[in-house]
Design an enzyme around this catalytic site. Structure first.
Site, PDB file in Angstrom:
ATOM      1  N   TYR A  23       0.823  -1.206   0.000  1.00  0.00           N
ATOM      2  CA  TYR A  23       0.000   0.000   0.000  1.00  0.00           C
ATOM      3  C   TYR A  23       0.862   1.263   0.000  1.00  0.00           C
ATOM      4  CZ  TYR A  23      -3.990  -3.017   1.020  1.00  0.00           C
ATOM      5  OH  TYR A  23      -4.957  -3.978   0.966  1.00  0.00           O
ATOM      6  N   GLU A  76       6.606  16.605  -0.281  1.00  0.00           N
ATOM      7  CA  GLU A  76       5.861  16.600  -1.541  1.00  0.00           C
ATOM      8  C   GLU A  76       4.697  15.609  -1.451  1.00  0.00           C
ATOM      9  OE1 GLU A  76       4.573  18.031  -4.772  1.00  0.00           O
ATOM     10  OE2 GLU A  76       6.613  18.704  -4.382  1.00  0.00           O
ATOM     11  N   GLU A  92     -15.953  23.400  -3.733  1.00  0.00           N
ATOM     12  CA  GLU A  92     -16.138  24.843  -3.750  1.00  0.00           C
ATOM     13  C   GLU A  92     -14.927  25.553  -3.170  1.00  0.00           C
ATOM     14  OE1 GLU A  92     -19.748  25.663  -1.659  1.00  0.00           O
ATOM     15  OE2 GLU A  92     -20.867  24.160  -2.801  1.00  0.00           O
ATOM     16  N   ASP A 102      -2.072  25.955   0.288  1.00  0.00           N
ATOM     17  CA  ASP A 102      -0.929  26.860   0.168  1.00  0.00           C
ATOM     18  C   ASP A 102       0.136  26.575   1.224  1.00  0.00           C
ATOM     19  OD1 ASP A 102      -2.267  28.011  -1.932  1.00  0.00           O
ATOM     20  OD2 ASP A 102      -2.750  29.886  -0.891  1.00  0.00           O
TER      21      ASP A 102
END
Length: 134
Positions: A23, A76, A92, A102
């Site tokens: 996994y 990352e 949304e 961010d």
């Protein structure tokens, strides 16, 4: 009345020890296939390994380089996790979703920036000695 030893949520079957490696590899593979920046970081890491080998850097220098490379790769992947969780939660625009994405991307950028600094500290003396005999 609730029993004291009864679990609140149903138990989830856990993966075997070796299946968990499978996994984990699936996660690494997904990030490599879908995240351009991870491939860029891997290419940079390969270049670092080649230059380090050619310059004959020390074991301590290798340890420093491998540590910052692992940090960049790991962040990352965590950035990909943050993006996936936010996207799973909402389609949304939301200010907090932007903050999460961010901030995760910023963590990768900072680690990449400081890893370049570590690379300069390690490689610059070797390159100056190789180029000018200093």
């Amino acid at each position: 009345m609730k029993e004291a030893n009864k679990p609140i949520a149903p138990l989830v079957k856990r993966a075997t020890f070796f299946k968990s490696f499978y996994y984990a590899w699936q996660g690494i593979s997904y990030v490599l296939r879908t995240q351009r920046n991870m491939r860029v970081h891997l290419l940079a890491g390969l270049l670092v390994i080649i230059v380090g080998y050619l310059l004959g850097i020390t074991s301590v220098e290798w340890a420093c380089l491998l540590t910052v490379m692992a940090l960049v790769y790991s962040l990352e992947m965590i950035n990909t996790v943050a993006e996936a969780i936010v996207d799973l939660y909402t389609n949304e625009y939301h200010d907090l979703a932007k903050v999460a994405k961010d901030a995760a991307a910023g963590a990768v950028l900072l680690s990449a920036f400081f890893s370049v600094g570590v690379g300069l500290v390690i490689f610059l003396p070797h390159l100056l000695h190789w180029a000018f005999g200093w």
